[in-house]
Structure formats: structure tokens, C-alpha cells
Design an enzyme around this catalytic site. Structure first.
Site, PDB file in Angstrom:
ATOM      1  N   ARG B 240       0.817  -1.138  -0.073  1.00  0.00           N
ATOM      2  CA  ARG B 240      -0.106  -0.075   0.017  1.00  0.00           C
ATOM      3  C   ARG B 240       1.029   1.394  -0.147  1.00  0.00           C
ATOM      4  O   ARG B 240       1.909   1.221   0.021  1.00  0.00           O
ATOM      5  CB  ARG B 240      -0.968   0.079   1.250  1.00  0.00           C
ATOM      6  CG  ARG B 240      -0.162  -0.066   2.477  1.00  0.00           C
ATOM      7  CD  ARG B 240      -1.088   0.179   3.834  1.00  0.00           C
ATOM      8  NE  ARG B 240      -0.314   1.002   4.758  1.00  0.00           N
ATOM      9  CZ  ARG B 240      -0.848   0.506   6.187  1.00  0.00           C
ATOM     10  NH1 ARG B 240      -1.829   0.283   6.335  1.00  0.00           N
ATOM     11  NH2 ARG B 240      -0.094   1.621   7.021  1.00  0.00           N
ATOM     12  N   GLY B 241       0.146   2.311   0.187  1.00  0.00           N
ATOM     13  CA  GLY B 241       0.851   3.673   0.226  1.00  0.00           C
ATOM     14  C   GLY B 241       1.969   3.850  -0.858  1.00  0.00           C
ATOM     15  O   GLY B 241       1.751   3.603  -2.032  1.00  0.00           O
ATOM     16  N   GLY B 312       8.502   0.664   5.856  1.00  0.00           N
ATOM     17  CA  GLY B 312       8.812   1.480   7.196  1.00  0.00           C
ATOM     18  C   GLY B 312       7.649   1.744   8.133  1.00  0.00           C
ATOM     19  O   GLY B 312       6.439   1.615   7.505  1.00  0.00           O
ATOM     20  N   LYS B 317       6.533   8.390  20.506  1.00  0.00           N
ATOM     21  CA  LYS B 317       6.229   8.645  21.745  1.00  0.00           C
ATOM     22  C   LYS B 317       7.805   9.660  22.275  1.00  0.00           C
ATOM     23  O   LYS B 317       8.700   9.402  21.466  1.00  0.00           O
ATOM     24  CB  LYS B 317       6.380   7.268  22.694  1.00  0.00           C
ATOM     25  CG  LYS B 317       5.116   6.455  22.868  1.00  0.00           C
ATOM     26  CD  LYS B 317       4.340   7.496  23.666  1.00  0.00           C
ATOM     27  CE  LYS B 317       3.181   6.770  24.146  1.00  0.00           C
ATOM     28  NZ  LYS B 317       2.078   6.712  23.099  1.00  0.00           N
ATOM     29  N   TYR B 375      12.238   6.976  15.033  1.00  0.00           N
ATOM     30  CA  TYR B 375      11.894   7.138  13.555  1.00  0.00           C
ATOM     31  C   TYR B 375      13.286   8.003  12.969  1.00  0.00           C
ATOM     32  O   TYR B 375      13.602   7.640  11.897  1.00  0.00           O
ATOM     33  CB  TYR B 375      10.808   7.793  13.439  1.00  0.00           C
ATOM     34  CG  TYR B 375      10.173   7.933  11.979  1.00  0.00           C
ATOM     35  CD1 TYR B 375       9.963   6.825  11.326  1.00  0.00           C
ATOM     36  CD2 TYR B 375      10.165   8.983  11.260  1.00  0.00           C
ATOM     37  CE1 TYR B 375       9.336   6.846  10.024  1.00  0.00           C
ATOM     38  CE2 TYR B 375       9.987   9.120  10.129  1.00  0.00           C
ATOM     39  CZ  TYR B 375       9.388   7.984   9.254  1.00  0.00           C
ATOM     40  OH  TYR B 375       8.935   8.197   7.827  1.00  0.00           O
TER      41      TYR B 375
HETATM   42  N1  LIG Z   1       3.741   9.117   4.007  1.00  0.00           N
HETATM   43  C1  LIG Z   1       4.623   9.962   4.574  1.00  0.00           C
HETATM   44  O1  LIG Z   1       4.367  10.932   4.235  1.00  0.00           O
HETATM   45  C2  LIG Z   1       6.161   9.476   4.455  1.00  0.00           C
HETATM   46  C3  LIG Z   1       7.118  10.553   4.758  1.00  0.00           C
HETATM   47  C4  LIG Z   1       8.290  10.378   4.884  1.00  0.00           C
HETATM   48  C5  LIG Z   1       8.850   9.058   4.889  1.00  0.00           C
HETATM   49  N2  LIG Z   1       7.759   8.039   4.420  1.00  0.00           N
HETATM   50  C6  LIG Z   1       8.378   6.521   4.405  1.00  0.00           C
HETATM   51  O2  LIG Z   1       7.857   6.051   3.153  1.00  0.00           O
HETATM   52  C7  LIG Z   1       7.886   4.676   3.376  1.00  0.00           C
HETATM   53  C8  LIG Z   1       6.422   4.317   2.954  1.00  0.00           C
HETATM   54  O3  LIG Z   1       5.511   4.875   3.919  1.00  0.00           O
HETATM   55  P1  LIG Z   1       3.961   4.874   3.611  1.00  0.00           P
HETATM   56  O4  LIG Z   1       3.366   6.182   4.059  1.00  0.00           O
HETATM   57  O5  LIG Z   1       3.500   4.085   2.174  1.00  0.00           O
HETATM   58  O6  LIG Z   1       3.482   3.789   4.787  1.00  0.00           O
HETATM   59  P2  LIG Z   1       2.452   2.678   4.792  1.00  0.00           P
HETATM   60  O7  LIG Z   1       2.255   2.380   6.179  1.00  0.00           O
HETATM   61  O8  LIG Z   1       1.328   3.158   4.037  1.00  0.00           O
HETATM   62  O9  LIG Z   1       3.114   1.344   4.423  1.00  0.00           O
HETATM   63  C9  LIG Z   1       4.277   0.639   4.634  1.00  0.00           C
HETATM   64  C10 LIG Z   1       4.165  -0.559   4.301  1.00  0.00           C
HETATM   65  O10 LIG Z   1       5.354  -1.232   4.705  1.00  0.00           O
HETATM   66  C11 LIG Z   1       4.781  -2.536   5.067  1.00  0.00           C
HETATM   67  N3  LIG Z   1       5.827  -3.026   6.341  1.00  0.00           N
HETATM   68  C12 LIG Z   1       5.781  -2.591   7.387  1.00  0.00           C
HETATM   69  N4  LIG Z   1       6.697  -3.193   8.111  1.00  0.00           N
HETATM   70  C13 LIG Z   1       7.015  -4.121   7.336  1.00  0.00           C
HETATM   71  C14 LIG Z   1       8.170  -5.592   7.651  1.00  0.00           C
HETATM   72  N5  LIG Z   1       8.703  -5.524   8.548  1.00  0.00           N
HETATM   73  N6  LIG Z   1       8.220  -6.250   6.654  1.00  0.00           N
HETATM   74  C15 LIG Z   1       7.740  -5.943   5.067  1.00  0.00           C
HETATM   75  N7  LIG Z   1       6.744  -4.966   5.103  1.00  0.00           N
HETATM   76  C16 LIG Z   1       6.551  -4.181   6.035  1.00  0.00           C
HETATM   77  C17 LIG Z   1       3.361  -2.212   5.754  1.00  0.00           C
HETATM   78  O11 LIG Z   1       2.833  -3.526   5.664  1.00  0.00           O
HETATM   79  C18 LIG Z   1       2.966  -1.313   4.572  1.00  0.00           C
HETATM   80  O12 LIG Z   1       2.446  -2.179   3.453  1.00  0.00           O
HETATM   81  C19 LIG Z   1       8.192   4.287   4.744  1.00  0.00           C
HETATM   82  O13 LIG Z   1       9.670   4.122   4.703  1.00  0.00           O
HETATM   83  C20 LIG Z   1       7.891   5.590   5.337  1.00  0.00           C
HETATM   84  O14 LIG Z   1       8.814   5.765   6.671  1.00  0.00           O
HETATM   85  C21 LIG Z   1       6.587   8.144   4.442  1.00  0.00           C
END
Ligand SMILES: NC(=O)c1ccc[n+]([C@@H]2O[C@H](COP(=O)([O-])OP(=O)(O)OC[C@H]3O[C@@H](n4cnc5c(N)ncnc54)[C@H](O)[C@@H]3O)[C@@H](O)[C@H]2O)c1
Lengths: 428, 469
Positions: B240-241, B312, B317, B375
Site C-alpha cells: 500500500r501507500g 517503514g 512517543k 524514527y
Molecule cells: N507518508 C509519508 O508522508 C512519509 C514521509 C516520509 C517517509 N515516509 C516513508 O515512506 C515509506 C512508506 O511509507 P507509507 O506512507 O507508504 O507507509 P504505509 O504504512 O502506508 O506503508 C508501509 C508498508 O510497509 C509494510 N511493512 C511494514 N513493516 C514491514 C515489515 N517488517 N516487513 C515488510 N513490510 C513491512 C507495511 O505492511 C505497509 O504495506 C516508509 O519508509 C516511510 O517511513 C513516508
């Protein structure tokens, strides 16, 4: 007149135009001077003519404001050319651009100048609107008044109606009151030119122009202007079906001319650089082709039972005879497409033995041409037709086509209002 | 489901436009993004250069291939010859008659002295108002550390200030970047010039990118319209995402994508893999045997061309209240597992020649954030990983880089409380959050086979966020 010991060849060094725009679109706010300056500066930039004093710059516009009485000279003063370069305006309706080139070429051939620029510009978006004729007379009278009392008395004659009815420039013949399209419609009837044949020519014009753009042919013949990088009249996907759906534009009942097979009102500018071979060599500029000869003819379309736009049909055989060549001795034919019907009438006339005998005074008609050599890079139906700019566009296009081919000969034919026609032969 | 930006939609409704305009609220407009069939480059392009610039030829080559017309600034008349050589349409820029343009590019690589910087002032002074909405500003420089002397070094470093300010001034979704191209790396600039002049870089602004010595020869038969054709790409956290968007973009551009995620997300993963014609790999990357399983998968496919460490999580906290578990799991998912997997793949030689590793950091990694010691540590660690691995990968003809997203509209950011979320969204030059595809396009650019000069870079996808800048 002749300052050289013998006639000199006239080299076409390059051309530059701005993309053409349908009236009241991209260039709605641009003046003739803006557009001519952009085309001139583009030519100067490409050929590094900064600070050069040229023999002359000759151009013109068909529709011109009175403040633009010195249009070409004013445009030169806005470029990086040496401002000691003389300039003058000419006007021969749609023949302006090519006639300007012939004028410059003649001076080069005769030794009067070494190098010059010829071209033209037109806008129907920024056309001069004259005030009502009766209002104009009142104002002139007031102007002549010596005392305030006399001036006011003259002005008292102004009526609101005069203000509401300005005089718009019309694309019609002063003597017949018919528009150019109406005249061409009469020609199409006289020569039995079918609607489908006209639409086919229009289709080919758009198709050829699109293909020529696609292969990058125009990149060194144009400069971007006001956000356009190609003619906005061009419809690469134009089809016979789309054209067939259009209604007749000039004769609602039984007419064959439509908005699709006639050129729209268009804004644009085009110029070409002409010089002696020595000048080109000294400036390290390659020669595209040579402007060999030109001819201008006129017909009596008012009382003489001849079509308004048929003058090129006369001009071409006269020029061929002088040069001792045949109509078939060409690699390219550039016949300006004011209307598809104009091109087809001209071609039909050249094949007609009776017309040759009675009108052209020739024993044998000039004959047919190889249609695959006609307007191969697209022409006015595709690009649009800013009246005075068309000559420069065609001359530069043809010169480059010949340069690409390496060797050959091309014919230019341009019809003009007032029953006139300007034609020329270009060789390499 | 993607989180919606209701304010953006409102501000662009007829009533909303009037109201926000009247009371002086920000009036963001949706970013113009790439879609197949749309023009690749934002033209026409105004070009300018200081004497001695090195990038005219690569730039002309790119623009001629598009093709995109150019306008040259009055001080750069030499461009006519370069344009002619490349059969590129050009004309003199004139603020009054040229109309609006898609991009403005200034080649500052030749600037050798702070006095010469005035040339870049004059260029943007004359042109900035002519750049259309969603347009691009690109400044090309010489890495200060490669400048031949002190004056050059100072002048080149000054470019960062100019570009970051232009990004904030330009508005109207116009993005500005600085590309430092090392001497000798000019031939490796193509994919980056293309990316930053295209709608693909919509949410990237105010960034400084370094293009260095190419790690590999540019691949033959490469097609910029399907740069990933025939390549195998692993994306972690793909269900997702942002991860799903990454998988989709790679698939769109020709790749076979291996979509990795945890067992709980099997349904989503299945649907995605089917939609994009990819494969699934269901596992938890923190599991001890994960690196081994991944290496086996890679070897079964003849190796991976690209590995994207995207998975990620957050466990926010303040440090006083944070449990050891919350610390550990964030570090494990976001950093440690990415490190282990990369090491295992390299040990097994499972990354193919001209391979790519792309990590996902975060602007929290630069800026830190209240409640995010874990984080931010993990994401700053990712930057360390990229910088540390860069020479190792270069030696193998591969590269490693990271994106650092700002506020991206996903379920992760949708979980943030409303007022904080609204602030995060607006506190950037675009006055809106990015979409997952913006991050994905940036990763795809790093991973491009032609991006042979990009190594050890961290590029933010944040609309030039005020946070941590
Ligand atoms: N959304 C934002 O604004 C934002 C900003 C900065 C960085 N990020 C980074 O972008 C990346 C994706 O973020 P997102 O917003 O799509 O998050 P999200 O939570 O929507 O998706 C993350 C995906 O990673 C998978 N995942 C989590 N732990 C896992 C594991 N141990 N093994 C395998 N898969 C695992 C989850 O199941 C999920 O499908 C992350 O690294 C996040 O830190 C996001």
C-alpha cells in the site's frame, strides 16, 4: 543602374519566420512591428548579423496602421543589425513577400547592394479600424478650423451613428464588392473543380506539413513566438470525413469552398536573407539555393471575364519562355494555396488547349505537372496565410528543400488581390 | 485508499477560489503530474549560461530528442550554434513577445568567481515571470569541491542560496533545483536533466543533486520511454501507500516487479501483483531468515537490477515515554533490515551489473521531530547507509541513493492529528502534500539505467518543505 560589370547570381542564405497563428488566437495582442521584428531578429541571430550594415531590408504588410508608415525601418531599429541599414515598405497584396524578394534580388544582381533581407508580415487580429467616413470628414474640417468657435461648430455636426459604425478592413475587391472567396468560388465553377478534389488537396497540405515538422525540417527556419513553436492552424489528424462535414463558406447553395479548403485569416511574419556568393563566402555562410528569375502578371477580372486569382496562370508560361524551360522541368512546385480551388484552377488552366490558345496565346498548353512534387512540405492551407508573410515562408522552404536534395529547380506561384500574381524560379 | 486533501479540492472549487482569495488563505492548485501520452518535458525552455559552461551539448541533445523548442537569453547568443548543431528550434527570449515557457535552465558550471554570479541574477531577473505554472527552474553547477580554486569554490557554493530562494519565490507550483555536475560527468547528466525538466519531478523542489563520475557505461538500446524494460525490481512494503505507487511506476516503465510485504497484507499484495503483472514475496523483513529468503528469490531470477527499501513504520512517543520495543522495532524495520538485506545481496552477488539500491529516508531524518527519536534515528541512519555504501557500490558498477519524502498523502500521514496534519501539508512551497507517485517517480529516476552518475545522493520529495531545510 548597373554597378556591376555583369549580372551576379542571387544566393538565398536562409529564412526565418515565426509560427503562424489563426487570427485572434496566440498573436491577438501582437502588432505587425512585434512580429516582423521577431522574424528579423531570428534571422540576424541565426546568421550572426549583429552590427552588420546590410544593403537594405524590404518588407511590407497588407493591413497596416497609419502609424506603421515606416514599418520595416522601425522594425530594423528594434534589432541588433547596424541601425545604418536602410529599409522601405512595399505592398502588393499577397504577393508582397515574394515581390520584396525580387526587388532585393534585382539590386543584388545589378551590383547596387551585396546583401539584403526581404519579407512581410500581417495581422488581422490587430488590424487598423478606420473611423466612419462621415465622422472623419467632420474631424478633418474641425482640424482645419482656425478659431475655437469654428472648431466647435464643425464638431457639432457629429451624430451618434457615426461613432457606432467604424469602418472595418474587408477582405473584398473594391471594384466588384465580392470577397476573395466569392471570386474563387466563381473560378471553381468555371473550371468544374470538385469539392472532393479541393478537400484532398487540403488534407495533403496538413499531412505534408505535419510530416515536415516531424522530421525537424523547420527548426532552423523558425523562431518560437508568444508560446507557439508551430503553426496553430495545423491539424495533423485532419481527414476527408471531417472536411466533408463542413458547409460551403461563400455560396451556401452549391458552393464547394469551405473553411477547410480555404485559408483562414492568419497572423505571422517571414523574412529571407539574400546576398551575392562573395558576400556569403566572406561571412562563412552556406548557400541554400539561388533565386533565378521572377515574373509578375495581372489580369482584368473586372471587365475581362477572367478569374480574380488566375494571374499566375499567365505569369508562369511567360517566365518559362524567357528561361527556355518547360513546366515539367521542375523538382518542386510551390503553388500558394490561398484556396485549394485556386491551385486546382491554375493546374486545370495549364492543361487546357483552348485556354492556352485564346488566353495565354500559346500553341500548346503548358501541360500537367507531377502532382507528387506539389507543395511537398505543406503550404498555406496547413500553415495559414498571413498575406504578406507567405512569400518569405515559401521562398525559404523551397530553398531548403533544394539544399536537401542537393540539386534541382523549383517553381513558386503566388496569387494576389487585384487580379495579380507573382511567380519565381529557384535553382541549385 | 488514498487520503484526500479536502482543502486543496475546496480551494479549487469556484466558491472556494473566491473565498480563499478574498480572505488571503493559501490558494494551492493541484500539481501537474506525468501521465503516459503527455509531453515528457516542460517546454519551451529558456536557456542561459555563464562563459565556459560545460553542459550546453548534453542539454541540447536532450531537448532535441524530445523535441522541445528553446529560447536563449540575450547574453547567450552562442546557443544558436549549439541549437543548429542539434537541429533544435531556438529564438531570442524577449519578455514581451516570447510568451510563457515551461522551464528556464541556467548553465552556471563556468562561473569561476563571485563577481560572475551577477550573470545568473540577470538571467532570472529577466525570465522568472515568463515561467508558466507548474514550470521548472534548473541551475547547473560545478561541485564546489571540484572547483579549481577558492573563488570558484565560493561562487559555486553560492548557487545553493540562489536556487533555494528561487524555489520559494517562484510560486505557482514551479520547482527549482541545483544540479552539480562534476567535470567529466557531463555525459551522465541526461537522465537527471530529463527528470528535473519533466512533470515527473512535480513535488521535488529546492534540491541539490550531485552527478559524479559514472559508475558504469550507459546501457545500449536504452529507451527513455520505458527505462526499466527487462529489469527485475524488488520493492519492500509494496502492499500500500508509497510502496504500491513505486511498484506501479516501475511496472509502467517496463519492469518486472517483486512486491514484498508482511503476511497480514496478502490480499492487497495479491491484487497489486495481479494489476501490474508482478510477483509477490510475502515475508517480514525483520525476520532472521529474511535476507536469506530474499537472496534465494533474487538468485532464482538471475539477480535483481533494482532494490527499493521502502518498508517503514512509526511508533511515536517522546523518549521518556518510549518503550524499548517501540525503539527496537522502528530501528529494525526502517534501518537494520535494509542494511542486512543489502549486505546479503552484495555478498551473494545478487545485484546485477549497473544495479541500483534506493532507500526511503524522511525529512524527519534531517530535521528530527518531537516524538520521533526512534524514527528520526532510523531515517538519519538510512542517510548514513547511503553515504557509506556509495563507494562500495560504485566499485561494483552500481549505485545507492535515497529519497526523503516530506508530507505525502498516505495512511501513515492520515493517522496524524488534524491540526498537525494540516500544518505539515501546507508548510512547503507548493502549499500541499505530495502524492505517493511523486516519491515513486523520484525513485524511478535514481534507478534509471542512465543514472550512472548519481551515487550517495539524498533527494527530498517535499515540495521544498520548511521543515529541516
Ligand atoms: N507518508 C509519508 O508522508 C512519509 C514521509 C516520509 C517517509 N515516509 C516513508 O515512506 C515509506 C512508506 O511509507 P507509507 O506512507 O507508504 O507507509 P504505509 O504504512 O502506508 O506503508 C508501509 C508498508 O510497509 C509494510 N511493512 C511494514 N513493516 C514491514 C515489515 N517488517 N516487513 C515488510 N513490510 C513491512 C507495511 O505492511 C505497509 O504495506 C516508509 O519508509 C516511510 O517511513 C513516508
Amino acid at each position: 543602374m548597373l554597378t556591376a560589370n555583369s549580372l551576379r547570381r542571387v544566393a538565398i542564405i536562409g529564412g526565418c519566420r515565426i509560427p503562424f497563428a489563426r487570427a485572434n488566437t496566440a498573436y491577438a495582442e501582437a502588432s505587425n512591428q512585434d512580429m516582423l521584428t521577431a522574424a528579423l531578429q531570428g534571422l540576424v541571430d541565426r546568421h550572426k548579423l549583429h552590427g552588420e550594415r546590410l544593403g537594405e531590408v524590404v518588407a511590407g504588410a497588407v493591413l497596416k496602421h497609419s502609424r506603421d508608415f515606416n514599418l520595416t525601418r522601425e522594425s530594423v531599429l528594434s534589432t541588433t543589425l547596424d541601425h545604418a541599414t536602410p529599409a522601405y515598405d512595399v505592398q502588393q497584396a499577397c504577393g508582397t513577400g515574394l515581390e520584396a524578394a525580387l526587388l532585393v534580388a534585382n539590386k543584388i544582381a545589378l551590383g547596387q547592394i551585396e546583401v539584403g533581407i526581404a519579407g512581410g508580415v500581417d495581422t488581422t487580429s490587430d488590424a487598423p479600424i478606420a473611423i466612419n467616413e462621415r465622422l472623419r470628414k467632420v474631424l478633418m474640417k474641425a482640424n482645419r478650423g482656425k478659431t475655437t468657435g469654428q472648431k466647435l461648430a464643425a464638431l457639432a455636426a457629429i451624430r451618434p451613428r457615426m461613432l457606432m459604425k467604424p469602418e472595418l478592413p474587408r477582405n473584398s475587391e473594391p471594384r466588384t464588392k465580392l470577397s476573395m472567396g466569392e471570386h474563387c468560388e466563381l473560378m471553381a465553377k468555371r473550371w468544374n473543380i470538385a469539392r472532393a478534389a479541393q478537400d484532398e488537396l487540403a488534407c495533403a497540405s496538413h499531412r505534408n506539413l505535419a510530416a515536415t515538422y516531424a522530421r525537424g525540417f523547420f527548426t532552423d527556419l523558425m523562431v518560437p513566438f508568444r508560446g507557439l513553436t508551430r503553426d496553430n492552424n495545423l491539424r495533423p489528424d485532419l481527414s476527408m470525413e471531417k472536411l466533408a462535414a463542413l458547409k460551403p463558406a461563400f455560396d451556401k447553395h452549391g458552393g464547394t469552398l469551405t473553411a477547410g479548403n480555404s485559408t483562414p485569416l492568419t497572423d505571422g511574419a517571414a523574412v529571407v536573407l539574400l546576398a551575392t556568393e562573395d558576400w556569403a563566402r566572406a561571412h562563412n555562410l552556406p548557400i541554400l539555393a539561388y533565386l533565378r528569375a521572377g515574373e509578375t502578371a495581372a489580369v482584368d477580372f473586372v471587365n475581362g471575364d477572367e478569374g480574380l486569382l488566375m494571374a499566375p496562370a499567365y505569369a508562369v508560361p511567360r517566365l518559362l519562355e524567357k528561361l527556355g524551360i518547360m513546366l515539367q522541368d521542375f523538382d518542386f512546385y510551390e503553388i500558394h494555396e490561398a484556396f485549394a480551388a485556386q491551385v486546382l484552377c491554375t493546374l486545370a488552366a495549364w492543361e487546357d488547349a483552348g485556354y492556352a490558345r485564346d488566353r495565354l496565346k500559346l500553341d500548346t498548353p503548358p501541360g500537367p505537372i507531377d502532382r507528387t512534387k506539389l507543395n511537398v512540405a505543406g503550404s498555406s492551407l496547413g500553415t495559414g496565410h498571413p498575406f504578406a508573410a507567405t512569400g518569405g515562408r515559401i521562398l525559404a522552404t523551397l530553398a531548403k528543400l533544394l539544399a536537401e536534395k542537393g540539386k534541382g529547380r523549383g517553381l513558386i506561384s503566388i496569387c494576389a488581390a487585384g487580379g495579380q500574381g507573382v511567380v519565381a524560379v529557384v535553382e541549385r | 485508499m488514498m487520503a484526500r486533501d479536502r482543502y486543496l479540492a475546496f480551494a479549487n472549487s469556484p466558491f472556494g477560489k473566491k473565498l480563499t482569495g478574498a480572505i488571503g488563505l493559501p490558494q494551492p492548485t493541484p500539481l501537474e503530474r506525468f501521465a503516459p501520452g503527455r509531453p515528457d518535458l516542460l517546454g519551451p525552455v529558456i536557456v542561459g549560461a555563464a562563459q565556459g559552461g560545460r553542459l550546453a551539448a548534453p542539454l541540447a541533445e536532450l531537448l532535441a530528442a524530445a523535441p522541445v523548442a528553446t529560447l536563449f537569453h540575450g547574453e547567450y547568443a552562442g546557443w544558436t550554434d549549439i541549437a543548429a548543431q542539434h537541429r533544435l528550434m531556438t529564438g531570442r527570449f524577449d519578455a514581451k513577445s516570447s510568451g510563457t515557457v515551461g522551464s528556464a535552465v541556467f548553465d552556471a558550471t563556468g562561473i569561476a568567481d563571485p563577481d560572475d554570479l551577477a550573470a545568473i541574477y540577470r538571467f532570472f531577473h529577466d525570465t522568472i515571470r515568463s515561467i508558466a505554472r507548474n514550470g521548472r527552474i534548473l541551475v547547473l553547477g560545478t561541485p564546489p569541491e571540484d572547483a579549481p580554486n577558492l573563488a570558484g569554490r565560493i561562487a559555486q557554493r553560492a548557487l545553493e542560496g540562489i536556487v533555494r530562494s528561487l524555489g520559494k519565490e517562484a510560486q505557482h507550483n514551479i520547482a527549482a533545483q541545483l544540479l552539480y555536475v562534476a567535470p567529466g560527468a557531463e555525459g551522465a547528466a541526461n537522465s537527471s536533466l530529463r527528470f528535473f525538466l519533466s512533470p515527473r519531478s512535480a513535488y521535488v523542489s529546492g534540491q541539490v543533486v550531485r552527478i559524479g563520475k559514472p559508475v558504469a557505461q550507459d546501457t545500449d538500446g536504452y529507451d527513455s520511454h520505458a527505462p526499466h524494460a527487462g529489469r527485475t525490481v524488488l520493492v519492500t512494503g509494496a502492499a500500500r501507500g508509497i510502496g504500491a505507487a513505486i511498484a506501479e511506476v516501475f511496472a509502467r516503465d517496463g519492469a518486472k516487479v517483486i512486491c514484498l510485504d508482511v503476511p497480514q497484507s496478502t490480499a492487497d499484495l495479491l491484487a497489486l501483483a495481479q494489476r501490474i503483472g508482478g510477483e509477490r514475496l510475502t515475508l517480514d523483513i525483520t525476520a532472521p531468515e529474511a535476507p536469506k529468503t530474499i537472496v534465494e528469490d533474487a538468485m532464482a531470477r538471475g539477480g535483481y537490477d533494482v532494490v527499493v527499501h521502502n518498508a517503514g513504520i512509526t511508533r511515536d512517543k517522546t523518549i521518556a515515554n518510549m518503550t524499548p520495543d517501540a525503539w527496537n522495532i522502528v530501528m529494525n524495520v526502517n534501518l537494520v533490515s535494509a542494511l542486512r538485506i543489502t549486505e546479503a545481496l552484495l555478498d551473494a552477488d545478487a545485484l546485477k551489473p549497473n544495479g541500483r539500491v534506493v532507500c526511503v529516508s524522511s525529512i524527519a531524518g534531517n530535521a528530527g521531530n518531537l516524538g520521533q527519536t526512534n524514527y528520526a534515528a532510523s531515517k538519519a541512519g538510512v542517510i548514513g547507509m547511503v553515504q557509506g555504501f556509495a563507494p562500495v557500490l560504485a566499485a561494483r558498477g552500481a549505485t545507492i541513493n535515497a529519497v526523503a519524502p516530506g508530507f505525502i498523502e498516505t495512511q501513515m500521514t492520515n493517522a496524524i492529528p488534524l491540526t498537525i496534519r494540516e500544518a505539515g501539508r501546507r508548510m512547503n512551497a507548493m502549499a500541499q502534500g505530495g502524492q505517493p507517485v511523486d516519491v515513486a517517480e523520484t525513485i524511478s529516476w535514481f534507478a534509471d539505467p542512465a543514472s550512472v552518475g548519481l551515487n550517495g545522493n539524498v533527494v527530498r520529495v517535499c515540495g521544498q518543505s520548511l521543515i529541516g531545510a
